[in-house]
Design a protein around this motif. Structure first.
Motif, mmCIF file in Angstrom:
data_model
loop_
_atom_site.group_PDB
_atom_site.id
_atom_site.type_symbol
_atom_site.label_atom_id
_atom_site.label_comp_id
_atom_site.label_asym_id
_atom_site.label_seq_id
_atom_site.Cartn_x
_atom_site.Cartn_y
_atom_site.Cartn_z
ATOM 1 N N LEU A 87 0.816 -1.215 0.000
ATOM 2 C CA LEU A 87 0.000 0.000 0.000
ATOM 3 C C LEU A 87 0.850 1.264 0.000
ATOM 4 O O LEU A 87 0.468 2.295 -0.577
ATOM 5 C CB LEU A 87 -0.915 0.006 1.229
ATOM 6 C CG LEU A 87 -2.040 -1.033 1.262
ATOM 7 C CD1 LEU A 87 -2.725 -1.023 2.625
ATOM 8 C CD2 LEU A 87 -3.064 -0.760 0.157
ATOM 9 N N VAL A 94 -4.211 -0.476 -6.104
ATOM 10 C CA VAL A 94 -5.494 -0.039 -5.540
ATOM 11 C C VAL A 94 -5.621 1.468 -5.718
ATOM 12 O O VAL A 94 -4.628 2.182 -5.835
ATOM 13 C CB VAL A 94 -5.617 -0.399 -4.048
ATOM 14 C CG1 VAL A 94 -5.556 -1.900 -3.860
ATOM 15 C CG2 VAL A 94 -4.520 0.278 -3.224
ATOM 16 N N ILE A 96 -8.294 4.997 -4.498
ATOM 17 C CA ILE A 96 -9.396 5.523 -3.702
ATOM 18 C C ILE A 96 -10.282 6.369 -4.607
ATOM 19 O O ILE A 96 -9.790 7.208 -5.359
ATOM 20 C CB ILE A 96 -8.857 6.364 -2.527
ATOM 21 C CG1 ILE A 96 -7.985 5.490 -1.618
ATOM 22 C CG2 ILE A 96 -9.998 6.976 -1.729
ATOM 23 C CD1 ILE A 96 -7.292 6.255 -0.521
ATOM 24 N N LEU A 120 0.049 5.178 -0.661
ATOM 25 C CA LEU A 120 -1.175 5.530 0.058
ATOM 26 C C LEU A 120 -1.049 6.902 0.714
ATOM 27 O O LEU A 120 -2.048 7.613 0.868
ATOM 28 C CB LEU A 120 -1.477 4.464 1.123
ATOM 29 C CG LEU A 120 -2.806 4.602 1.860
ATOM 30 C CD1 LEU A 120 -3.980 4.403 0.904
ATOM 31 C CD2 LEU A 120 -2.883 3.592 3.001
ATOM 32 N N ASN A 168 -9.327 1.467 7.529
ATOM 33 C CA ASN A 168 -10.010 0.611 6.559
ATOM 34 C C ASN A 168 -9.488 -0.826 6.655
ATOM 35 O O ASN A 168 -8.299 -1.045 6.898
ATOM 36 C CB ASN A 168 -9.762 1.157 5.146
ATOM 37 C CG ASN A 168 -10.537 0.419 4.084
ATOM 38 O OD1 ASN A 168 -11.735 0.603 3.927
ATOM 39 N ND2 ASN A 168 -9.837 -0.430 3.335
ATOM 40 N N TYR A 170 -8.170 -3.524 4.877
ATOM 41 C CA TYR A 170 -7.597 -3.818 3.561
ATOM 42 C C TYR A 170 -7.414 -5.324 3.334
ATOM 43 O O TYR A 170 -7.008 -5.720 2.235
ATOM 44 C CB TYR A 170 -6.241 -3.122 3.410
ATOM 45 C CG TYR A 170 -6.333 -1.614 3.386
ATOM 46 C CD1 TYR A 170 -6.671 -0.935 2.217
ATOM 47 C CD2 TYR A 170 -6.089 -0.870 4.530
ATOM 48 C CE1 TYR A 170 -6.761 0.446 2.186
ATOM 49 C CE2 TYR A 170 -6.175 0.519 4.513
ATOM 50 C CZ TYR A 170 -6.518 1.166 3.340
ATOM 51 O OH TYR A 170 -6.611 2.543 3.333
ATOM 52 N N VAL A 175 -11.320 -0.590 -0.459
ATOM 53 C CA VAL A 175 -10.734 0.726 -0.204
ATOM 54 C C VAL A 175 -11.849 1.693 0.203
ATOM 55 O O VAL A 175 -13.023 1.467 -0.113
ATOM 56 C CB VAL A 175 -10.004 1.277 -1.452
ATOM 57 C CG1 VAL A 175 -8.776 0.454 -1.776
ATOM 58 C CG2 VAL A 175 -10.944 1.333 -2.658
#
Length: 351
Positions: A87, A94, A96, A120, A168, A170, A175
């Protein structure tokens, strides 16, 4: 068994019978036993780089050494990169989502931005910047005073964004999601109340970090101040009814101040254009990051970027860009390779 964690290898005893567990039951059971489990989950990729994370640490005068992955708990017990590392790396798969709807339901989608495929930390700053722009100022003028109020309480909004990202779940690869409606903002994160907490304990201020490794790094980078301080800041501006819990999700619903002001008709046209531009560069606070970090990130993406291009990308003057570059170079974090025209920037990661 040879079938491992699958319905063929996991059984649930019901009376005298043993029934195969469903995949969902296996996942829930594993998550219950392995709290903070993303620290134990192996990253799908092991060829990770951390240029962006190093830039943020160096901007805080906390250069990362050779053992940073071990010190920041980015490794599994076997010494491989874990999902936390994935992340925070430059290559996560991933993103958001920030969605904006024209009305009060999810029918008329007018914008859908994704912030991801980057560290992230960088994605968090991007989401904070975007929502700060959306959080425009409403103005109400009476015969005695001029009253100004943001659509959403800025401190509570910032804390809610960071809480959603840092807490969150994960482990299911979900997400957080941010949705703007005409009358409210909804922030939805995966995972309900953290294991070990009741809803009453949650509101009483007890804290069980779902992702302790992320919490430590966000604290290092001044995105959070102390453990458990975010929720009280939200509750000073909004009621407990703002929070909605389900088995697998937590949703925060912030009503827009525009619904509560008598100046709605005047401000919707007159101030939305004037103040949205005004607030985009003002009042962003810690959430926006400083110009030096943004310059280094832009150079990391494009080492050949010019000063005029940097000024346009970051939204400050060329003179401000030059002053920031001088400051960065004075700290030994940046070198110019080649001539002024046609050369490139080299970021120096201090180990």
């Amino acid at each position: 068994t040879k079938f491992g964690m699958s319905p063929k290898g996991c059984y649930l005893r019901i009376g005298s019978a043993a029934e195969p567990m469903t995949t969902r039951q296996i996942e829930q059971f594993f998550a219950t036993r392995a709290r903070n489990s993303i620290g134990h989950i192996r990253s799908r990729r092991q060829d990770l780089t951390f240029a962006q994370l190093k830039i943020y640490y160096e901007a805080m005068n906390l250069p990362l050494g050779d053992q940073f992955a071990q010190n920041l708990e980015l490794l599994t017990d076997e010494g491989l990169y874990n999902y936390v590392a994935y992340l925070l790396s430059d290559q996560p798969g991933v993103s958001i989502k920030v969605a904006k709807y024209a009305g009060t339901d999810r029918v008329d989608l007018i914008e859908n931005e994704e912030y991801g495929h980057c560290s992230l930390i960088k994605a968090t700053h991007q989401v904070l910047d975007r929502l700060n722009i959306e959080n425009r100022t409403l103005t109400r003028i009476t015969h005695k005073t001029r009253e100004e109020k943001r659509l959403y309480h800025p401190v509570a909004l910032r804390e809610a964004v960071i809480n959603a990202i840092i807490h969150n779940d994960y482990s299911y690869e979900g997400v957080p999601k941010f949705e703007l409606f005409a009358d409210r903002l909804e922030i939805t994160s995966t995972g309900g109340v953290p294991l070990g907490l009741t809803e009453d304990e949650f509101f009483a201020g007890y804290s069980v970090p779902r992702n302790k490794e992320l919490m430590r790094i966000f604290r290092d980078l001044d995105l959070v101040e102390q453990l458990g301080s975010g929720l009280p800041r939200i509750l000073t501006a909004y009621a407990e009814s703002t929070f909605q819990f389900s088995e697998n999700f937590l949703r925060m619903i912030f009503p827009s101040e525009e619904e509560n002001t008598t100046a709605k008709q005047k401000t919707s046209g007159k101030t939305s254009g004037k103040t949205s531009g005004k607030t985009s560069g003002k009042g962003s606070g810690k959430g926006s990051g400083n110009s030096s970090v943004k310059i280094l990130l832009a150079m990391e993406e494009n080492p050949h970027i010019t000063i005029p291009e940097l000024a346009v990308k970051i939204g400050i003057t060329e003179r401000s860009i030059e002053r920031n570059i001088q400051s960065i170079q004075a700290k030994g974090l940046l070198e110019r390779v080649g001539p002024a025209k046609g050369g490139s920037w080299k970021i120096i990661n201090k180990d």
